[in-house]
Design a protein around this motif. Structure first.
Motif, PDB file in Angstrom:
ATOM      1  N   SER A 180       0.889  -1.194   0.027  1.00  0.00           N
ATOM      2  CA  SER A 180      -0.039  -0.043  -0.014  1.00  0.00           C
ATOM      3  C   SER A 180       0.833   1.390  -0.027  1.00  0.00           C
ATOM      4  CB  SER A 180      -0.951   0.008   1.338  1.00  0.00           C
ATOM      5  OG  SER A 180      -1.906  -1.143   1.194  1.00  0.00           O
ATOM      6  N   TYR A 239       0.689   5.447   1.049  1.00  0.00           N
ATOM      7  CA  TYR A 239       0.104   6.402   1.658  1.00  0.00           C
ATOM      8  C   TYR A 239       0.779   7.900   1.381  1.00  0.00           C
ATOM      9  CZ  TYR A 239      -1.998   2.465   4.413  1.00  0.00           C
ATOM     10  OH  TYR A 239      -2.530   1.493   4.794  1.00  0.00           O
ATOM     11  N   TYR A 254      -8.314   8.834   5.344  1.00  0.00           N
ATOM     12  CA  TYR A 254      -8.424   8.953   6.851  1.00  0.00           C
ATOM     13  C   TYR A 254      -8.052  10.297   7.292  1.00  0.00           C
ATOM     14  CZ  TYR A 254      -7.458   3.600   6.959  1.00  0.00           C
ATOM     15  OH  TYR A 254      -7.730   2.478   6.925  1.00  0.00           O
ATOM     16  N   THR A 283      -6.621  -0.542  10.362  1.00  0.00           N
ATOM     17  CA  THR A 283      -6.398  -1.068   9.179  1.00  0.00           C
ATOM     18  C   THR A 283      -6.198  -2.698   9.299  1.00  0.00           C
ATOM     19  OG1 THR A 283      -3.806  -0.922   9.774  1.00  0.00           O
ATOM     20  CG2 THR A 283      -4.522   0.703   8.321  1.00  0.00           C
ATOM     21  N   GLN A 299      -4.069  -4.658   8.211  1.00  0.00           N
ATOM     22  CA  GLN A 299      -2.494  -5.006   8.175  1.00  0.00           C
ATOM     23  C   GLN A 299      -2.212  -5.122   9.700  1.00  0.00           C
ATOM     24  OE1 GLN A 299      -0.609  -1.899   6.057  1.00  0.00           O
ATOM     25  NE2 GLN A 299      -2.548  -1.858   4.657  1.00  0.00           N
TER      26      GLN A 299
END
Length: 146
Positions: A2, A4, A84, A141, A143
């Protein structure tokens, strides 16, 4: 992996500390994070997951460094954006986290997807807001961020 984009609105630096701590946690998980201290909408890839972390300044305003970014969001198509929002504030003020609330409104108006209910950190309760932000982010998350 991912990717960010951590978008920061800060006056005294607390939001920058939060951004640094989040970036470290994200990178320890094998993902990538880029911090934007002078955010410009045209420079932030919409395919990244946005984490907007901002304090509130003065009488409920956004910090100077993120005001231009907020103006850019006003009429932008944000339908490709997932985000977020983390706000830092002092609950003894009636403008508690108004900066983060303003960003949340702009994201929703533009069609962005909020991945969670925004986090509003009261610095009176959490004097080290980066610890609270990282713990919250890990809980949001799927994760397992180290």
């Amino acid at each position: 992996m991912s990717k960010y984009a951590i978008i920061v609105g800060s006056v005294l630096g607390a939001s920058e500390y939060v951004a640094d701590a989040l970036a470290e946690a994200i990178q320890q998980n094998g993902d990538s994070a880029e911090i934007f201290l002078s955010p410009d909408f045209t420079e932030i890839p919409s395919e990244t997951i946005w984490i907007i972390c901002t304090s509130t300044h003065g009488a409920g305003e956004l910090p100077d460094n993120i005001q231009h970014f907020a103006q850019q969001l006003e009429f932008a198509d944000l339908s490709a954006v997932s985000a977020y929002v983390i706000g830092l504030g002092d609950s003894s003020y009636d403008t508690f986290c108004h900066g983060a609330k303003a960003i949340e409104t702009l994201l929703k108006q533009g069609g962005a997807t909020l991945l969670s209910t925004p986090l509003h950190i009261d610095v009176l309760t959490y004097p080290i807001p980066e610890d609270e932000a990282v713990a919250w982010f890990k809980s949001q998350t799927s994760q397992q961020i180290a």
